[in-house]
Structure formats: structure tokens, C-alpha cells
Design a protein around this motif. Structure first.
Motif, PDB file in Angstrom:
ATOM      1  N   VAL A   1       0.870  -1.173   0.000  1.00 42.81           N
ATOM      2  CA  VAL A   1       0.000   0.000   0.000  1.00 42.81           C
ATOM      3  C   VAL A   1       0.906   1.221   0.000  1.00 42.81           C
ATOM      4  O   VAL A   1       1.709   1.408   0.912  1.00 42.81           O
ATOM      5  N   LYS A   2       0.797   2.056  -1.018  1.00 39.21           N
ATOM      6  CA  LYS A   2       1.640   3.247  -1.121  1.00 39.21           C
ATOM      7  C   LYS A   2       0.963   4.396  -0.372  1.00 39.21           C
ATOM      8  O   LYS A   2      -0.219   4.676  -0.587  1.00 39.21           O
ATOM      9  N   VAL A   3       1.718   5.058   0.495  1.00 35.71           N
ATOM     10  CA  VAL A   3       1.170   6.142   1.309  1.00 35.71           C
ATOM     11  C   VAL A   3       1.900   7.440   0.991  1.00 35.71           C
ATOM     12  O   VAL A   3       3.143   7.483   0.975  1.00 35.71           O
ATOM     13  N   TYR A   4       1.131   8.489   0.735  1.00 37.84           N
ATOM     14  CA  TYR A   4       1.659   9.835   0.529  1.00 37.84           C
ATOM     15  C   TYR A   4       1.132  10.740   1.634  1.00 37.84           C
ATOM     16  O   TYR A   4      -0.029  10.641   2.037  1.00 37.84           O
ATOM     17  N   TRP A   5       2.006  11.612   2.096  1.00 34.59           N
ATOM     18  CA  TRP A   5       1.621  12.590   3.124  1.00 34.59           C
ATOM     19  C   TRP A   5       1.949  13.974   2.589  1.00 34.59           C
ATOM     20  O   TRP A   5       3.099  14.285   2.295  1.00 34.59           O
ATOM     21  N   ASN A   6       0.914  14.793   2.427  1.00 34.39           N
ATOM     22  CA  ASN A   6       1.075  16.129   1.846  1.00 34.39           C
ATOM     23  C   ASN A   6       1.801  16.057   0.504  1.00 34.39           C
ATOM     24  O   ASN A   6       2.731  16.818   0.228  1.00 34.39           O
ATOM     25  N   ASP A   7       1.381  15.084  -0.319  1.00 35.21           N
ATOM     26  CA  ASP A   7       1.822  14.901  -1.711  1.00 35.21           C
ATOM     27  C   ASP A   7       3.231  14.345  -1.865  1.00 35.21           C
ATOM     28  O   ASP A   7       3.739  14.267  -2.984  1.00 35.21           O
ATOM     29  N   LEU A   8       3.884  13.956  -0.775  1.00 30.17           N
ATOM     30  CA  LEU A   8       5.208  13.348  -0.850  1.00 30.17           C
ATOM     31  C   LEU A   8       5.159  11.935  -0.274  1.00 30.17           C
ATOM     32  O   LEU A   8       4.357  11.646   0.616  1.00 30.17           O
ATOM     33  N   PRO A   9       6.011  11.016  -0.762  1.00 29.94           N
ATOM     34  CA  PRO A   9       5.966   9.633  -0.273  1.00 29.94           C
ATOM     35  C   PRO A   9       6.276   9.548   1.219  1.00 29.94           C
ATOM     36  O   PRO A   9       7.260  10.104   1.699  1.00 29.94           O
TER      37      PRO A   9
END
Length: 690
Positions: free
Chosen positions: A108-116
Motif C-alpha cells: 500500500v503506497k502512502v503519501y503525506w502532503n503529496d510526498l511519499p
């Protein structure tokens, strides 16, 4: 089970007999369809006009629980399951991806505030983030490789926001509950015409229900958004987390039923979890910087870079692992808008380096060195996507990415040093989706996507501390069709999705007698499902004391099967997919009274879960009921206060929230808390007003 579902579905429109429809009664689902911009797949459109299966969690949904964990909110989404094997130890799966995750988040790929936030090796430390650091989240279900790189389990996009209050303000909160649970926070923020800045501190601790389940976490989070000019914006996102949690280990069914509060006891030559003081220590710093620039009405670009450093120690039953994880990366997306559509294209790059040392575990202290290793991981993708507005209210999206993954391993403790490398061939992951607006308030969408998911570093180098380059990547094709919209003047919101996902070289977890995990390919799986979300927004009659009464429901039907899977001499073809419940129902009511009182009632039913590939062991079904009630008021001087209290697991169910799948010796169970209570307060005060 189906009778329960039918009754609740029929009750939702029946509410119309007692209330008047309203355009906005404060429930998230109306807002989502009509106002909030969805960022998934770079669409920047209303949810009604997004040709994808996307679950959205707003701040109101987050606030339904005890304000200490993301779990209650995430589990309201159909097709998404978050588990807590012990306090601080989380696991997240989307459409069955638990099969690859003995702990944490994988595939599952997670981004936080548009960054990985997911590291180059495919692992995500979601448990580092405090509840208050996330204001909204979007969950993309199914392969998202067309824009987000390798993976078949989905994508999570999380955002942190600064409260929209002009001037400066300070906030605080505190929550205390059963089994020594305590969370308190403090934050300050300032908003001017050109900047938004927030600094947050949060502490969370718990003694846990079981022995060997204490945890504590301290998080400092700084967020800044700066408008340099009309064309240029800069965003800064920093956090430091210090996390500690004990790991009690899995129990057999007999141990689970006789004493669910115990940690894993000694067995044969293997010591118990308490004796070895099994735990995780994680200190992590993350820094991200993003720059947005708009040249004109057609061309714009968003580019961000990040760096992270983690010190990770894990005394376990069989050994003591110490590792340092350092990584950096970035993502750049350029957008060109033209008459009738837009074009997105860009790149993403991540590189990580991790020295790993494994020692004997002498009752929580590192002993003799077993091995000393280094792992270097690199991932990259180039992506593009075209969107077209077509005649007759059709909307077409076509995109794809080329993915590159390279993992290098070196054992330094051998003489001469031993080298291995796993470089995966570049893979193209396409996606095509179409949406048709049927009426002003309803739409139908369909898509086909191809997913590619190489094994993560944690699967190539599992807790056996040996590098396994024999694992092949998963590859699969997903077909889905969905229907969403609103009826009765936007009062009834609905979102229904049916999908079929066929996966080859499925990766599954195995466990050794001393609790080490390792991974193998399990042939093919056939995963068919139905996901339903319903909610009713009702503004009561003027004479009614209710400001709003909003029942909601989500349901997942998972018909997941191994279609071609032979392990040694055992043929598991046709068996149910391990770790996936065939039926999960969540439902509840959000109630607001005009005098400031409110209540949230949440019910979840989880059908029985297969615990091993042979389908010889199943966890019993269980039902959870949670109740939260509170009172919002404003003190003199514009000082808003929120007092609340609640009960989790009202029915006092004995269940396991996160099983150890395919566990050796039948140690499947990680007992969850029985009935528990909490009380809390949250407030804010203005400091300087413009």
C-alpha cells in the motif's frame, strides 16, 4: 448477515418520513459529492465526477472515535481494514493486501502532503503519525500504478491542514481511558495573508490490556504553507517521532480462550515474549519541502523533495535487530490544461540505505553478533495521464507509468563479504477509466488497470535475516464498475462499486517455529468484491431538538479465492484467501442536538476469517459497538470547548484484531481490548487577531 444488511438499507430512506431533506446538515458525504475537491489521480474534481473507487475520510469522521487512533475512522470505508495487533502496532490492508503484512503496511503506497511516506523498500511507518496530524485522507482502492508506482494493494493520500482561523491561536486536548491510556496535545498556529504555520506536540501512552503491551509515543510536527506570489507557493512539512511499544506475540486458540490477557508464553526451546522483553523502539525524523508554480492558466508544476532518518531497534523472541534507515526522494508533476482536458506527466525517485545488525537477544539486551548486513534500495517511476471531456457528459482518463525497482544486499560479517542483487525488469502499469454523468447528481464509472508489485525489502529480507531473491513480483489486472450519486434532494448519498481482480504470483506469509516470518509465491488468486456506502443527511423539523440526524452504512462483500495454488503436496486451489473476511458491515448514526450535545454510535460486524491457506482454522465472527457522546460550547472570550466521553466494545466481545496468518503451532490470535472507557476535552483560544 444479509438480513441485517437489508434491514439497515431499508431504514435509511425511511428516515425521510420523519425529517426534511437538507442540502448540508454537516455530514461529510453531502459535502464530498458537492464541494470538496478530490486529489486522487490528479483529478481535482468533485467525487461525483471522479472515475475511480476512492474512499474519503473527513475531519468529522475522524472525530467519531476516541481521538487517539486513526483506526475507527479508516474502518468505516468499505474494502479497507486497519488492525491493531497491540497498542502501537498497526496493520492496514486494502482489498485483501493483509496477506503480505505480518505487521505494518506493505503493498500500500502512502503519501503525506503529496510526498511519499512509504520508504524506497516499500514499508510505511504509519504508527509514527499522531491522530491530530491528519485532517483528511483519500484511499484509492485497487492498483494505482498508473500514477503512483509499483503496487497492487492501493494508495493512501493524507493531508495535514492548518485551522482556517485568521490570526494566531493555541489549542489543546487531553483524553484518558481504560488500561492506562492517555493522550494529550498542544498546538499553536498563525495565519496571515501570505502564510499558514502550525506547530504541534502530541503524547500518547497505554499500559495495554495484555501483558507486554505497554507503549508510548511523542511526536513534534511543524507545518508551514507560504504564498510567495500569486504564482508561487512553498510548503514545509517536518516531524520527529519517538515511538516505543512492546510486542506480546500470538496465542493459540486455547491460550486465547483461557487467558487472553497473557503474552506469548515459553514453548519448548523458545522463550516467551515477556522473558525476551520483545519490543520496538523507533526514532524517526522526516522532512519534506514542496514548491508549486503556475506559469499561466495552462501550465503548472508541483515538485517536492523529502529526507528521512530512522533508528529502529527490535528485541524479538529469536534475536535482537538494530538498523538505521536513511532515505531521500522526490516527486515532480507538470500539468498542461487544454480545451477539453488536461495532461499530467512527471517522475518520482526514491533511494534508501540501511545498515542492519542482528544479535542474540539476552532478555532485552543485545548479545553476540549473528550477522551484519547492508541493504540499498532504489525505486523510480515515470508517469503520464490524459483526461478528456467528451460529448454527452462522458469523461475519459488514460494513464500509465514505467516502474524501476532495484535492491542490493551485502553481508559484511562473512569473509569475504557476500553480495546479492534483485533488479526487477521495468514494468509498464496502465489504467483506463471512463465516467458518464447520468443526471446532475448521479454518475457511473468503469475502469481497467494493471498492477505490478515487487516484494518489499521486508519480504526479501524478512525476520529470518536471510536474503531471499527467489520471490517473484505480483502482477494483476483489475476491472471495476461503480455507481454513485444522491437522491431525495441530496439527502441520500450512495456509492456502489463491483470489481474483479486477478492476481498472479500472489505473495503470502509463512512463519517458523520460533516466530520468524518468511514469504513465498502462492500461484494465482481470483478476488471479486462488492463495496457499498450509504448515508442519509436529514435536517429535522424546526420544532425538533435535533440539528442533524445522519445514519450511515458501509458494506464489503469479498469473494476471494486461491485459483491455482499448490504448496508442496497440498493443493489449496479453490480455498478462501487467508486473512480476508467475506462480509464486513459498518453502520452508525451521527446525532447533533441544537444545544451543543452530540453523539456518535458505531457498529461493526466482521464475518469469520480464514487463518491459514489450508482453511483448516477460522476466527469466529464478532460484532463491535462503540458509543461516543459530547457537549460543545463556547466560553466567554470566544473559547470553544468540546467535552466528550465514550465506550468501546460495548458488547465486551472476545476477539482478535489482527491475526498472525499461517502461524506455526496455531499461534494466530492477538487478543484485543474488552469493554473500555474514555473521557476527553478539546479546546482552542485566540492569541492575536488581525
Amino acid at each position: 448477515m444479509m438480513r441485517i444488511l437489508l434491514v439497515i438499507i431499508l431504514l435509511l430512506p425511511a428516515m425521510a418520513a420523519f425529517s426534511q431533506p437538507a442540502g448540508d446538515s454537516g455530514n461529510d458525504s453531502t459535502i464530498l459529492l458537492n464541494a470538496i475537491t478530490i486529489r486522487a489521480y490528479q483529478h481535482e474534481r468533485r467525487l461525483l465526477d471522479v472515475p475511480a473507487s476512492v474512499g474519503v475520510i473527513g475531519e468529522r469522521v475522524f472525530e467519531r472515535g476516541n481521538n487517539s487512533s486513526l483506526l475507527p475512522a479508516i474502518n468505516t470505508l468499505p474494502g479497507v481494514r486497519m488492525e491493531e495487533r497491540s497498542p502501537g502496532s498497526y496493520r492496514l490492508s486494502i482489498r485483501g493486501s493483509t496477506l503480505r503484512s505480518p505487521f505494518g503496511l506493505r503493498n500500500v503506497k502512502v503519501y503525506w502532503n503529496d510526498l511519499p511516506l512509504t520508504d524506497p523498500g516499500g514499508n510505511t511507518y504509519l504508527n509514527l503519525l499522531d491522530f491530530g496530524s491528519i485532517q483528511n485522507a483519500e484511499v484509492i482502492k485497487g492498483p494505482g500504478g498508473s500514477l503512483y508506482g509499483a503496487g497492487t494493494g492501493g494508495v493512501v493520500l493524507m493531508r495535514s491542514e492548518v485551522p482556517r482561523d485568521e490570526g494566531a491561536s493555541a489549542g489543546f486536548s487531553a483524553t484518558a481511558g481504560s488500561y492506562g491510556s492517555l493522550r494529550y496535545t498542544a498546538e499553536v498556529q498563525r495565519i496571515t495573508n501570505g502564510s499558514e504555520v502550525a506547530l504541534r506536540y502530541a503524547h500518547l501512552q497505554s499500559d495495554g490490556y495484555r501483558r507486554q503491551t505497554q507503549m508510548s509515543r511523542d511526536v513534534v510536527h511543524a507545518l508551514g504553507k507560504f504564498r510567495v506570489s500569486d504564482e508561487r507557493k512553498i510548503e514545509v512539512n517536518l516531524f520527529y517521532a519517538d515511538l516505543f511499544y512492546e510486542t506480546p506475540g500470538g496465542l493459540t486458540e486455547n491460550e486465547f480462550r483461557e487467558d487472553p490477557g497473557q503474552a506469548r508464553p515459553p514453548a519448548g526451546p523458545n522463550p516467551g515474549a515477556e522473558e525476551q522483553r520483545a519490543a520496538v523502539y523507533n526514532k524517526t525524523f522526516y522532512g519534506g519541502f514542496a514548491h508549486q508554480y503556475r506559469w499561466n492558466s495552462r501550465w503548472s508544476n508541483s515538485t517536492g523533495v523529502y529526507g528521512t532518518h530512522s533508528q529502529f531497534d527490535n528485541p524479538a523472541i529469536r534475536n535482537y535487530e538494530k538498523r538505521v534507515e536513511m532515505s531521500f526522494g522526490g516527486r515532480s508533476n507538470t500539468q498542461f490544461a487544454f480545451n477539453g482536458g488536461k495532461l499530467d506527466f512527471g517522475i518520482e525517485f526514491q533511494h534508501g540505505f540501511s545498515p542492519i545488525s542482528v544479535y542474540d537477544n539476552n532478555r532485552g539486551q543485545s548479545g553476540s553478533l549473528q550477522n551484519n548486513d547492508e541493504i540499498i534500495s532504489t525505486s523510480a517511476l515515470a508517469f503520464t495521464q490524459l483526461e478528456f471531456y467528451l460529448p454527452y457528459d462522458f469523461f475519459l482518463t488514460a494513464g500509465g507509468s514505467m516502474n524501476f525497482v532495484d535492491v542490493r544486499y551485502q553481508r559484511l560479517s562473512d569473509l569475504p563479504p557476500f553480495h546479492q542483487r534483485k533488479k526487477f525488469d521495468p514494468v509498464f502499469s496502465p489504467r483506463v477509466a471512463v465516467l458518464k454523468r447520468i443526471t446532475e447528481n448521479t454518475s457511473v464509472h468503469a475502469s481497467v488497470s494493471r498492477g505490478f508489485s515487487p516484494p518489499t525489502v521486508a519480504e526479501l529480507y524478512p525476520s529470518t535475516a536471510t536474503f531471499n531473491d527467489a520471490i517473484n513480483p505480483e502482477e494483476g489486472t483489475n476491472f471495476e464498475i461503480g455507481f454513485r450519486g444522491s437522491l431525495y434532494k441530496n439527502a441520500l448519498q450512495f456509492d456502489v462499486v463491483a470489481y474483479s481482480f486477478r492476481l498472479t504470483e500472489t505473495i503470502v506469509v509463512r512463519r517458523t517455529s520460533d516466530d520468524a516470518d518468511y514469504f513465498v509465491n502462492a500461484g494465482k488468486t481470483d478476488q471479486k468484491g462488492l463495496e457499498v456506502s450509504l448515508s442519509w443527511n436529514a435536517a429535522q423539523n424546526r420544532d425538533s431538538p435535533f440539528l442533524s440526524l445522519a445514519p450511515w452504512l458501509s458494506y464489503s462483500l469479498n469473494h476471494y479465492r486461491f485459483s491455482d495454488y499448490t504448496q508442496d503436496v497440498n493443493d489449496y486451489s479453490g480455498n478462501k484467501l487467508t486473512g480476508v473476511s467475506p462480509n464486513i458491515l459498518s453502520a452508525g448514526v451521527d446525532l447533533m442536538v441544537k444545544n451543543g450535545l452530540y453523539a456518535n454510535i458505531t457498529f461493526t460486524y466482521t464475518d469469520r476469517i480464514p487463518l491459514n491457506d489450508a482453511n483448516s482454522e477460522f476466527a469466529d465472527p464478532y460484532s463491535l459497538l462503540g458509543i461516543k457522546a459530547g457537549y460543545r460550547f463556547v466560553l466567554e472570550g470566544d473559547f470553544p470547548i468540546n467535552l466528550f466521553a465514550g465506550v468501546d466494545n460495548v458488547l465486551d466481545e472476545k476477539y482478535s484484531l489482527g491475526h498472525d496468518l499461517n502461524a506455526f503451532g496455531g499461534r494466530f490470535y492477538n487478543p484485543a481490548m474488552p469493554v473500555s472507557f474514555y473521557v476527553g476535552i478539546k479546546g482552542k483560544i485566540g492569541l492575536i487577531n488581525r
